[in-house]
Design a protein around this motif. Structure first.
Motif: not given
Ligand SMILES: Nc1ncnc2c1ncn2[C@@H]1O[C@H](COP(=O)(O)OP(=O)(O)O)[C@@H](O)[C@H]1O
Ligand SMILES: Nc1ncnc2c1ncn2[C@@H]1O[C@H](COP(=O)(O)OP(=O)(O)O)[C@@H](O)[C@H]1O
Ligand SMILES: Nc1ncnc2c1ncn2[C@@H]1O[C@H](COP(=O)(O)OP(=O)(O)O)[C@@H](O)[C@H]1O
Lengths: 405, 112, 405, 405, 112, 112
Positions: F33-36, F41-43, F48-53, F83-97
């Motif tokens: 996946v890709r996250g925001y 993100g980065h450039t 010579g032209a900047e592209y924002t990813i 890792t202690g850096k911004v961007g380490d991510g999340k954990i989500f929990v859902f009910e599984l029927l």
């Protein structure tokens, strides 16, 4: 006096040998690394090619091919300051400009071969520094010894297209650098497989084609010698390919593409020194030896020596080049079409052995010093974070594949 | 409404889609995923060195549907996806609180 | 009378120059666009190459190389109706068939270069119409002026391999079309990065190799001139590559692959007109100038002129070709190995300047008219939906990458 | 006596023809299959190339080009046992080593062409066995008949570069094997589209360039014949490309990349036999015919005959080669620059027809036997599971694309 | 908390992200997916033979947010993603039992 | 049953998988996946032209498990992925029927 036909073939050969570095070697090496490092390999090939071309023009050519000292050329041709448009290269019938250019493509690909040893973890500044020093301190002298009228040439050592000058120097130096820079952090178990085997094959194929210029061009003339050299080169590549495939098929039941084309390169590196004296049969036999011995060598470096010579420069090029140089006297006798040796088999073999050992030793020591120096001056390795992230973005700010929307 | 998620062998996709359309389910979303489970991945050998590929390519199929279609969907998928080999995959069912069709703004079952 | 050696080299050169368009330029340009437009670029290269070959056979060659009018050739060679198997091209020692074929590869790549200006948004019909008219209305006359004995030739203008005829014409025309067709809708801020930098490098490498045929082949003989031309070509490419890399390294701390190989092409385009008079040192210096000046030019077109010359045809080719043409008189004096000018430096410089200005002006005006016409007849742009969807599917019904199951 | 200029061109041509198999054909075919089979196609090309090279050295060359029997060569050149370094090939001015090598590249690509018929489902062992037997039982004799002084040569049959020897043999045999091995299990409706059209175009472009060596090299000399052959080859490729594109554009409104380059190959295969007698105009016209007729042929094989000749070897190569062979007498008359026939048009046409029919028939029967044998000995097809999984991993243990982290 | 999932046309991504940031939603995850529904995919023709591509490329956007932000999010996405053509996609809402930020271990709304 | 979903840094995959197998969880599915988020993100700079990813590559890990394994899983993942850096991510929990194993038809916890 200039022979236009020889010149035509040498111009073509020069183009073919440049093709070997750009893009062939880039693709061959680039396909073997992880996707996150593909661009770094290509930048390294491009930058080394460009830089070594300029260094060759400035100093290298003169140090290798000007004057007839035992150990090193002179400075008379620095910056090609004495190159008139129509000078003829002594001992040939082609313009010296063509000879300079043809030899330049050799001076470009040899340091580029070493890239395979340190990919995926080296600092870009170290690549440039090491390659520059290596070209002038290792390649130029050895080229002079063997091809420029130096002490090995005087000893009658035979190296048609660079088994010693190109492959032994590059292979041994690759091992030294790989050992000094230490393995990639996942080595040996976490290493990822080649990210694009198809790219490896395309690179190997272009290397095969380009090698026709490399070996047949080393006749520096158009005729029977170039013809037989091309035939021998092709047959050795073919039989080495089959040998490597056969081994994999027997051992694992699955002959792989990467394996087959690695065999091809082994066969090409091995015939290189012998392309001037091998007849068809000799070439086929040498190719079989190349496939088998290099297969073992690649395995030995990784598993026994445990050195992370990432893309097997020593195992394929170093061992192949050395083997071809040593077997050359016998190969020349196998079947029809062989060429003449400078000495009887015994003495020739001795000369060949001395050359291989001397050059290997010299390369190892000089490369050790150069690499230590580079480590001091710019540092050899990127940090772990950059290594994990991949050199493409960390060092060059680019991403190899933007296939997503 | 429910969301039925199935992890299947990639090459079963066409038959699964067929099975679903056969029971009148005409919308689904698929994702390339890689799976790990009893099926332990495989190894590849390059230049004599072994590389372990622990994850196997799978496809994830997501189908949002009305509560009463869930059982049919599950059995349709199971039959179409089954090859009997380890790695055939799983089906998961989730509660779907709300659904909306972007184009029309329709909500609930009409959105599916 | 036919010289077989010259012919051998020209046959080879022809193959090398065709390689520059197919696939080299296709890969170079294709890697720079988004994944959804890769195929459209390749179709455009293929179609332009095929169509311009037929037009060259039918009219182009005759208009450029038959007869010695000041402004345009005559119709004597339409459809090559007067080409016997063994005619020798006057002023050379090769069969006219080879000369026709060699020049055809130039007539093919020049309109193909312009593709870089309008990719990702143009209608395919417009590509064909513009390229066809442009070949006959712009390229053929200018080729006649400079190489076919026209007024610029008579003035002693020097353009060894096409700084004016190929790069100035293509560069200026590219700018005009890019400006008339208007920017891609995301320009300048939403533009996506090159989808495959590795592909750009492979294309650039093959262009480098092919350029040996382009420049050294322009000697139309095998010998010292071809040799020095190849050496100069290579050295200029190498130093321009290093210059561009150095700039990026200093400015951004990250020397990129796309940057390095863009420098390569700049160096090659710049040496093109001067490859016949440059010695090694002159070539190296010219290459450095190429890297620096083209870097600025590329930036200026995008940021200052705000024209979406998508792949920088003017900045790299136009500016490079013009610069090489203007600096040629000085380059010929730098170091050993330089060639003779037609005039003293001053007058030569004047002639070169007149040629560049006249050709640039003529190209701009003619291209403006051609593009307006194309707009009327078939329309220049695809609609926004197709642009968003990508030309690969919208125009050609194909998808570039089907890697998924 | 050796002519260095002819030799220079033949050395170059040899490199160009090797390029056609490695990597050109591999890319052309590899891009057309699914991503899961790309590597298998490349292994097949590499292995067939290597194996057939060795077989050519051992037996093939001798059976084709030694002695002047009506039906088959003799064994005098087995293992090239009688090849001295400087032997000149009778009837030419090049070293026999070069002639052997040049012909070897033909012997390599012809069985490789057949790969297109059975990709995505064949056992690797069957590929090797069939190719080996086919080279010796089909290719070698036919080469002898037409080019080695055999009965067709004596009849005055004209086949400049292999319309009969290469394309008819490969095309017909491809159909037979495709029919015997049965279609891929999703054929005709579940077949997936080409996984990488860009790769198809790169392969086709390199084939185009390489074909210059294939056809112009078949003059076995550097001069007017080679020159006109190259020109004719290029023009036919160009007009066939345009013809195929035009058809698709009219029929579907979307001219595709795969279509355009398929037209290119059709045009190249069709001009091959006629490249020695076609002038420019004749070549253009023949190219148009190639584009149209092969388009229909491809469709007919798939839809009417319902044979899964997966990559259209018969439709493109077989039909093209046969058509060129039959139209050759007329083509030679079209416009300026045509070459001489061996007979008047009528008798020449008759000879051509006999050759095509005889060779087609012979190829079909022999291939049938060979394939049956291969089926017995090693089996033709992989099992359904492996076919579904893809040959890359199932047969070769590799994965084509590892772009993911 | 809820997880709002939206299947959208790939080229609407930028505007959807914009719309979400405009209402102060600054985190999301996107996935390349392929969809099947009323929009029936397309055919490609190679060498005269037709190939049916039944699935259309789509993007899946996942946003975890507090219950009170759901409606804003849905309407923001709908407006930004809508082109009015068949294939514009769907929005699904799921209950999110728990959330945690890996870096800090924060849980609940603070983790988002 | 629950479905634990974790968005992590791609290069943490191996350690996370290890951590899960260590606590006896042997099945999971991963998606590119890709996250925001806070990590912006980065450039990239070309000519010579900047592209924002704006989006960063991430991996999504999905693990279905019995309710009583959730906490262990979460802490295992958190430790292995941090890792202690911004961007380490999340954990989500859902009910599984419901869950079902395609191969055998087993349902519930046995299917996992
Ligand atoms: N606990 C789990 N959570 C999420 N996905 C799982 C889990 N267990 C298995 N999977 C998915 O199901 C696929 C098949 O599971 P596996 O155990 O290999 O075979 P089988 O389902 O036939 O026993 C795995 O590749 C993985 O993608
Ligand atoms: N029942 C469903 N379950 C899951 N995803 C669906 C469902 N129906 C549609 N989709 C997704 O929504 C996308 C758009 O749906 P579609 O019916 O084609 O157009 P629209 O939503 O405009 O009616 C599909 O490509 C698919 O990815
Ligand atoms: N509200 C959200 N909904 C869904 N995914 C999110 C959300 N916020 C963040 N993410 C995912 O978590 C990843 C990391 O979040 P980010 O805020 O960048 O760093 P951190 O979690 O360390 O604060 C993002 O790249 C994105 O994939």
């Amino acid at each position: 006096m200039i022979n236009a036909a020889d010149t035509a073939w040498m111009l073509t050969s020069t183009a073919l040998v440049l093709l070997m570095t750009l893009p062939a070697l880039g693709l061959f090496y680039g396909g073997l690394v992880q996707a996150k490092n593909i661009l770094s390999v290509l930048v390294q090939c491009t930058a080394v090619a460009a830089m070594c071309s300029i260094l060759w023009f400035a100093f290298g050519y003169s140090l290798s091919y000007s004057g007839d000292g035992d150990w090193l050329g002179d400075g008379a041709a620095f910056f090609l300051g004495n190159l008139a448009r129509d000078t003829v290269r002594p001992g040939t019938h082609i313009p010296e400009s063509v000879y300079v250019m043809f030899q330049m493509t050799f001076a470009v690909i040899t340091p580029a071969l070493i890239i395979g040893a340190y990919v995926e973890r080296i600092r870009f500044a170290a690549v440039l520094l090491i390659s520059a020093l290596w070209l002038l301190i290792v390649y130029a002298p050895v080229a002079h010894w063997v091809w420029g009228g130096g002490w090995l040439a005087k000893m009658g050592v035979m190296d048609f297209a660079g088994g010693i000058v190109v492959h032994v120097t590059a292979g041994v130096s690759a091992l030294v650098i790989a050992w000094m820079i230490a393995p990639r952090h996942e080595f040996p178990h976490g290493i990822r497989p080649p990210h694009a085997p198809w790219m490896v094959m395309v690179g190997a194929s272009l290397l095969w084609v380009g090698w026709f210029g490399f070996n047949a061009g080393s006749a520096v003339s158009s005729g029977a010698d170039a013809g037989m050299a091309m035939l021998a080169t092709h047959l050795s590549a073919a039989s080495a390919t089959l040998a490597w495939m056969a081994i994999e098929w027997i051992k694992f039941g699955k002959p792989s593409l990467v394996g087959a084309v690695t065999g091809t390169i082994a066969g090409l590196a091995t015939i290189t020194p012998a392309a001037g004296v091998a007849g068809p049969l000799g070439a086929v036999l040498l190719g079989v030896a190349a496939g088998c011995v290099c297969y073992v060598a690649v395995w030995a470096v990784k598993r026994v020596m445990r050195v992370d010579d990432a893309l097997d420069v020593l195992g394929v090029h170093g061992v192949g080049g050395a083997m071809g140089t040593m077997l050359l006297p016998f190969v020349s006798l196998a079947g029809a079409g062989g060429g003449h040796l400078n000495h009887a088999v015994g003495p020739q073999l001795q000369a060949q052995a001395i050359a291989v050992l001397a050059v290997a030793l010299f390369s190892a020591i000089a490369t050790f010093v150069i690499t230590k120096l580079a480590d001091r001056l710019v540092g050899l390795r990127v940090n772990l974070e950059h290594e994990t992230q991949g050199l493409d973005f960390a060092t060059h700010g680019e991403t190899g594949y933007h296939v997503n929307r | 409404m429910k969301l039925v998620t199935a992890i299947i062998q990639p090459h079963r996709l066409d038959s699964v889609r067929q099975a679903l359309t056969d029971i009148g389910i005409n919308g689904l979303t698929i994702t390339e995923v890689r799976g790990y489970g009893r099926q332990k991945g495989h190894t590849e050998i390059y230049r004599g060195a072994e590389y372990t590929i622990s994850f196997t390519p799978k496809l994830k199929i997501e189908v949002a549907l009305a509560d009463d279609r869930v059982d049919d969907a599950i059995s349709a998928i199971t039959q179409a996806a089954r090859t009997g080999k380890v790695g055939d995959g799983k089906i998961f069912v989730f509660e779907l609180l709300a659904a909306q069709r972007v184009r029309t703004g329709e909500t609930g079952d009409d959105a599916l």
